[in-house]
Design a protein around this motif. Structure first.
Motif, PDB file in Angstrom:
ATOM      1  N   GLN A  24       0.716  -1.248  -0.103  1.00  0.00           N
ATOM      2  CA  GLN A  24       0.065  -0.086  -0.134  1.00  0.00           C
ATOM      3  C   GLN A  24       0.831   1.459   0.121  1.00  0.00           C
ATOM      4  O   GLN A  24       0.446   2.396  -0.632  1.00  0.00           O
ATOM      5  N   THR A  25       2.010   1.499   0.845  1.00  0.00           N
ATOM      6  CA  THR A  25       2.698   2.510   0.925  1.00  0.00           C
ATOM      7  C   THR A  25       3.232   2.684  -0.568  1.00  0.00           C
ATOM      8  O   THR A  25       3.250   3.871  -0.895  1.00  0.00           O
ATOM      9  N   THR A  26       3.704   1.623  -1.379  1.00  0.00           N
ATOM     10  CA  THR A  26       4.275   1.957  -2.699  1.00  0.00           C
ATOM     11  C   THR A  26       3.188   2.704  -3.553  1.00  0.00           C
ATOM     12  O   THR A  26       3.512   3.551  -4.234  1.00  0.00           O
ATOM     13  N   THR A  27       2.011   2.019  -3.313  1.00  0.00           N
ATOM     14  CA  THR A  27       0.722   2.446  -4.243  1.00  0.00           C
ATOM     15  C   THR A  27       0.419   3.973  -3.981  1.00  0.00           C
ATOM     16  O   THR A  27       0.227   4.761  -4.800  1.00  0.00           O
ATOM     17  N   THR A  28       0.769   4.151  -2.289  1.00  0.00           N
ATOM     18  CA  THR A  28       0.338   5.610  -2.042  1.00  0.00           C
ATOM     19  C   THR A  28       1.283   6.808  -2.566  1.00  0.00           C
ATOM     20  O   THR A  28       1.037   7.693  -2.908  1.00  0.00           O
ATOM     21  N   LYS A  29       2.686   6.155  -2.914  1.00  0.00           N
ATOM     22  CA  LYS A  29       3.634   7.067  -3.336  1.00  0.00           C
ATOM     23  C   LYS A  29       3.290   7.599  -4.648  1.00  0.00           C
ATOM     24  O   LYS A  29       3.513   8.356  -5.135  1.00  0.00           O
ATOM     25  N   THR A 386      -0.193  12.604   9.950  1.00  0.00           N
ATOM     26  CA  THR A 386      -1.679  12.908   9.698  1.00  0.00           C
ATOM     27  C   THR A 386      -1.923  12.635   8.134  1.00  0.00           C
ATOM     28  O   THR A 386      -2.917  12.118   7.730  1.00  0.00           O
ATOM     29  N   TRP A 387      -1.231  13.872   7.457  1.00  0.00           N
ATOM     30  CA  TRP A 387      -1.472  13.773   6.152  1.00  0.00           C
ATOM     31  C   TRP A 387      -1.131  12.676   5.391  1.00  0.00           C
ATOM     32  O   TRP A 387      -2.012  12.493   4.421  1.00  0.00           O
ATOM     33  N   GLN A 388      -0.098  12.098   5.530  1.00  0.00           N
ATOM     34  CA  GLN A 388       0.088  10.690   5.110  1.00  0.00           C
ATOM     35  C   GLN A 388      -1.024   9.737   5.231  1.00  0.00           C
ATOM     36  O   GLN A 388      -1.322   9.239   4.275  1.00  0.00           O
ATOM     37  N   ALA A 389      -1.514   9.585   6.522  1.00  0.00           N
ATOM     38  CA  ALA A 389      -2.855   8.484   6.504  1.00  0.00           C
ATOM     39  C   ALA A 389      -3.746   9.007   5.955  1.00  0.00           C
ATOM     40  O   ALA A 389      -4.426   8.080   5.574  1.00  0.00           O
ATOM     41  N   MET A 390      -4.041  10.173   5.780  1.00  0.00           N
ATOM     42  CA  MET A 390      -5.096  10.768   4.985  1.00  0.00           C
ATOM     43  C   MET A 390      -5.147  10.223   3.534  1.00  0.00           C
ATOM     44  O   MET A 390      -6.002   9.698   2.813  1.00  0.00           O
ATOM     45  N   VAL A 391      -3.760  10.663   2.885  1.00  0.00           N
ATOM     46  CA  VAL A 391      -3.538  10.342   1.665  1.00  0.00           C
ATOM     47  C   VAL A 391      -3.716   8.662   1.270  1.00  0.00           C
ATOM     48  O   VAL A 391      -4.211   8.319   0.335  1.00  0.00           O
ATOM     49  N   GLU A 392      -3.604   8.089   2.227  1.00  0.00           N
ATOM     50  CA  GLU A 392      -3.538   6.235   2.002  1.00  0.00           C
ATOM     51  C   GLU A 392      -5.041   6.117   1.899  1.00  0.00           C
ATOM     52  O   GLU A 392      -5.519   5.277   1.438  1.00  0.00           O
ATOM     53  N   GLN A 393      -5.769   6.739   2.890  1.00  0.00           N
ATOM     54  CA  GLN A 393      -7.513   6.517   2.853  1.00  0.00           C
ATOM     55  C   GLN A 393      -7.839   7.125   1.378  1.00  0.00           C
ATOM     56  O   GLN A 393      -8.714   6.368   0.887  1.00  0.00           O
ATOM     57  N   MET A 394      -7.171   8.133   1.049  1.00  0.00           N
ATOM     58  CA  MET A 394      -7.923   8.714  -0.249  1.00  0.00           C
ATOM     59  C   MET A 394      -7.521   7.509  -1.462  1.00  0.00           C
ATOM     60  O   MET A 394      -8.104   7.351  -2.207  1.00  0.00           O
ATOM     61  N   ASN A 395      -6.313   7.142  -1.470  1.00  0.00           N
ATOM     62  CA  ASN A 395      -5.778   6.292  -2.423  1.00  0.00           C
ATOM     63  C   ASN A 395      -6.692   5.061  -2.573  1.00  0.00           C
ATOM     64  O   ASN A 395      -7.151   4.428  -3.414  1.00  0.00           O
ATOM     65  N   ASN A 396      -7.020   4.432  -1.175  1.00  0.00           N
ATOM     66  CA  ASN A 396      -7.818   3.178  -1.046  1.00  0.00           C
ATOM     67  C   ASN A 396      -9.066   3.468  -1.655  1.00  0.00           C
ATOM     68  O   ASN A 396      -9.775   2.730  -2.471  1.00  0.00           O
TER      69      ASN A 396
END
Length: 403
Positions: A24-29, A386-396
């Motif tokens: 997921q981290t790679t996908t988020t990047k 916080t921003w990183q975790a939000m972006v992960e949720q957005m990507n999902n």
């Protein structure tokens, strides 16, 4: 145009953490590298008080264009127009200017037409809508964002002068949003059943910024002349402030100096209690706050307990603690949990209790054991995380939406 919208993902459990797998981290990047433009619809002005919206949105602006659309400014004898001005990296501030005297329907229509033209001129085709106010739906519901996020930082309907239509439009925004973020745990608990993908993201901090206040900094002239000990507050001074409490504390301890830093909004300045030891210094820039904070012995959160404070999660709680200042707060739910329960902050409900708590806090200034406990608690809290975790949720959410 059809809107974005649709409900995805599952509801967060209270206190859930936002962890991502390696994949997921790679996908988020990749998501960040190809981030669409971000268009924010806000009831707050960018240049007013630097808080949650600025912290989060400035991080988007490091990777893409950020358009921050404010509420209209009404003027005499003006033609409807958008004033566009640049701020820090990639941030464009967009402010509608409209003539006085328009009906609410006409105000919406003018904003809709101005934004239609603006989107066409800027070539805005792939973008995320990031809402702070449901009221903006009235002139944006025909757009087609790739993702719609509602960052619900307050229960706006409980605030003074809240528009009548706000609750109805918030319900509509819940129907359209792909994701809902809340500014605190209490607000999360109030909203979690209204949307299938609600996530709690309480107030965060820029630790390095406020940690400057742990050093003795040269005091600004308007505070240097105030005797010590200084008991301070920074933030907006509005209907959420317990003015009777302030007056009672000032009367009970004339040797204490109560310092109030921040703009006065939605209440008459004439209603503010006046005492020789109560000092209103006005609004200060975000950059200046650590300097004022460094000169205080204790920081306070003298909020009233009413409908407008029922769901607030004051960002200043961790900011005060980052500065190494003992904190006294009225019993705000999101301060009690977790700060009061973990004995990081003193909680006091009455003027007498507030005075007693400040006395304890004054004795706590050099308590290294307490400071170590505070620092352990703050270790994993930052706006970057916080921003990183939000972006992960957005990507999902985007992947689910496109699957």
């Amino acid at each position: 145009m059809p809107t974005s919208g649709g409900h995805n993902s599952t509801v967060n459990k209270p206190g859930a953490t936002h962890q991502a797998s390696t994949t997921q981290t790679t996908t988020t990047k990749e998501f960040i590298q190809n981030l669409p433009d971000v268009v924010c619809l806000s009831h707050l002005r960018w240049d007013f008080v630097y808080q949650r919206p600025q912290h989060l949105l400035s991080r988007f602006a490091r990777h893409t264009r950020l358009y921050f659309i404010e509420e209209p400014i009404f003027e005499d004898n003006t033609e409807p127009r958008l004033e566009v001005s640049g701020r820090e990296q990639n941030i464009q501030l967009v402010v509608p200017h409209l003539p006085h005297g328009l009906s609410p329907e006409h105000v919406e229509m003018e904003q809709r037409q101005l934004l239609d033209k603006f989107f066409a001129e800027k070539g805005l085709e792939r973008y995320i809508f990031w809402y702070y106010t449901p009221m903006a739906l009235g002139f944006t519901d025909h757009f087609n964002p790739v993702l719609t996020v509602y960052d619900c930082m307050d229960e706006l309907s409980a605030f003074k002068f809240a528009p009548v239509k706000l609750k109805e439009l918030e319900k509509e925004l819940f129907n359209r949003a792909d994701l809902v973020f809340t500014g605190g745990q209490s607000l999360y608990e109030a909203k979690q059943k209204q949307h299938p993908s609600v996530h709690a993201f309480p107030s965060s901090i820029d630790k390095a910024h406020f940690a400057q206040a742990r050093q003795a900094l040269e005091q600004p002239s308007d505070q240097a002349s105030i005797a010590e000990p200084r008991i301070g507050f920074f933030g907006v001074i509005d209907e959420r402030m317990d003015l009777e409490l302030l007056a009672a504390v000032a009367d009970a301890k004339p040797e204490w100096q109560l310092v109030m830093v921040g703009p006065v909004v939605k209440i008459d300045p004439a209603d503010l209690p006046q005492r020789p030891n109560l000092h209103y210094l006005g609004g200060k820039s975000y950059k200046e706050l650590p300097v004022y904070l460094s000169g205080w012995s204790v920081a306070m959160l003298p909020f009233a307990i009413n409908e407008s404070t029922r769901f607030i999660s004051p960002t200043k709680t961790p900011e005060y603690l980052s500065a190494g200042k003992p904190v006294v707060s009225t019993p705000i739910r999101d301060v009690i949990r977790p700060y009061g329960e973990q004995q990081l902050v003193h909680i006091a409900g009455t003027p007498q209790e507030f005075v007693a708590a400040i006395e304890k806090a004054l004795a706590q200034q050099d308590d290294e054991q307490w400071k170590e406990k505070v620092d352990r608690f703050l270790t994993n809290i930052s706006w970057d995380k916080t921003w990183q975790a939000m972006v992960e949720q957005m990507n999902n959410a985007l992947q689910l939406k496109n699957s």
